[in-house]
Design a protein around this motif. Structure first.
Motif, PDB file in Angstrom:
ATOM      1  N   ALA A   1     -59.091  43.991  17.146  1.00  8.54           N
ATOM      2  CA  ALA A   1     -59.477  44.650  15.895  1.00  8.54           C
ATOM      3  C   ALA A   1     -60.393  45.834  16.171  1.00  8.54           C
ATOM      4  O   ALA A   1     -61.204  45.814  17.089  1.00  8.54           O
TER       5      ALA A   1
ATOM      6  N   ASP B   1     -57.898  37.811   7.179  1.00 10.06           N
ATOM      7  CA  ASP B   1     -58.228  39.209   7.487  1.00 10.06           C
ATOM      8  C   ASP B   1     -57.342  39.717   8.627  1.00 10.06           C
ATOM      9  O   ASP B   1     -56.352  39.080   8.989  1.00 10.06           O
ATOM     10  N   GLN B   2     -57.682  40.854   9.190  1.00 11.48           N
ATOM     11  CA  GLN B   2     -56.840  41.501  10.191  1.00 11.48           C
ATOM     12  C   GLN B   2     -56.759  40.692  11.482  1.00 11.48           C
ATOM     13  O   GLN B   2     -57.767  40.276  12.035  1.00 11.48           O
ATOM     14  N   SER B   3     -55.524  40.460  11.953  1.00 12.20           N
ATOM     15  CA  SER B   3     -55.320  39.852  13.268  1.00 12.20           C
ATOM     16  C   SER B   3     -54.043  40.433  13.852  1.00 12.20           C
ATOM     17  O   SER B   3     -53.331  41.180  13.188  1.00 12.20           O
TER      18      SER B   3
ATOM     19  N   SER C   1     -48.579  39.361  12.309  1.00 14.65           N
ATOM     20  CA  SER C   1     -48.101  39.960  11.058  1.00 14.65           C
ATOM     21  C   SER C   1     -47.927  38.884   9.989  1.00 14.65           C
ATOM     22  O   SER C   1     -47.817  37.694  10.288  1.00 14.65           O
TER      23      SER C   1
END
Length: 310
Positions: free
Chosen positions: A169, A226-228, A231
């Protein structure tokens, strides 16, 4: 920078839990590194499998917390294996060497994929009692690199590290997540070219999980909102593959929730393992069960109350 590496918890872990090195293959260069902590009387421990960038000690917070509750926990670091069958064969030999008939597996990212492949590989003579799949995937084609998988062994270490770091990230992060990434970058730096190349090969080599072979195994799917590197499609595929799986969602945590959201991750692990208490597949010392169960219920209640108040 590097807060975790100099933290009292990490230093306590390194000074109290020895790193063991075990060779189970004919090839002496294939060395398994592992931390084995908790009561040796437990014959069905929880084994942690790291992601591409991880070493065995990335799970130090799980080892400290869970062994404190009476669990036996083993965290592994893989030797250099170039295909999934070779890995599964080596892992089976390691379990034989450790005299472990069945185990619970916690796999993070690549570790989660390998845990599923091992459960599939041993389905006729099962060695996996349950699975906790953290930010895991079931099909390597999601990375769109199956065509380069056979050339990783040729690439220099700096190029391989660049590929791995591309999935980390970026942008503003809370302090715990930033510390987690710093620690993983440090661990990544400790890996040699062949270790990294082999892990990336396993991560991207054309392969997928055959769910009909492992559908009877209890599964918890752990992922983050959250962002990882995973997908939404890959997450949905996991839910479809394991329709009866328990789901452990973390609001935040990025790629490495076991480092930066360890209390939540540890709680979900305990909840998953509760179903085996009182059976021969318990990963916990029976004398510790009542106190541990009460504590888990208390924390669960506290967590649910917090969510209701929000």
């Amino acid at each position: 920078m590097g807060e975790i590496k100099v933290s009292p918890d990490y230093n306590w872990f390194r000074s109290t839990v020895p790193l063991k090195k075990i060779i189970v293959d004919d090839d002496d260069s294939k060395v398994w590194s592992l931390y084995d902590a908790g009561p040796r009387s437990i014959r069905c421990p929880l084994i942690f499998l790291p992601p591409v960038s991880g070493t065995a000690d990335v799970f130090f917070q799980q080892i400290l917390a869970l062994t404190g509750w009476g669990y036996r926990v083993i965290a592994l670091q893989y030797p250099v294996y170039w295909d999934h069958l070779e890995f599964c064969d080596g892992f089976r030999k390691l379990l034989d060497h450790l005299q472990l008939d069945k185990v619970h597996l916690f796999g993070a990212s690549l570790g989660g994929f390998l845990a599923q492949k091992f459960a599939e590989y041993t389905h006729k003579s099962p060695r996996v009692q349950s699975l906790i799949l953290c930010n895991a995937f079931s099909d390597t084609s999601i990375f769109n690199q199956t065509w380069t998988a056979n050339s990783f062994w040729l690439m220099p270490a700096f190029m391989l590290k660049k590929i791995v770091l591309g999935n980390f990230a970026s942008g503003p992060l809370d302090p715990e997540m930033a510390d987690g990434i710093d620690f993983m970058v440090d661990r990544l730096e400790s890996l040699g070219q062949s270790e990294l190349a082999s892990r990336l090969t396993l991560n991207c080599q054309n392969s997928y999980v055959e769910p009909h072979k492992i559908r009877d195994i209890p599964v918890t799917i752990m992922d983050v909102f959250d962002q990882s590197a995973l997908s939404t499609e890959a997450k949905e595929e996991m839910y479809k593959l394991y329709p009866n799986a328990r789901r452990a969602h973390l609001k935040t945590g990025g790629n490495f929730p076991y480092l930066c959201r360890s209390a939540e991750v540890n709680l979900y692990i305990q909840i998953h393992l509760l179903q085996f208490h009182g059976t021969r597949y318990a990963a916990i010392d029976p004398s510790m069960v009542s106190a541990e169960e009460l504590e888990v219920q208390k924390i669960s209640l506290h967590t649910s109350n917090e969510h209701e108040e929000q």
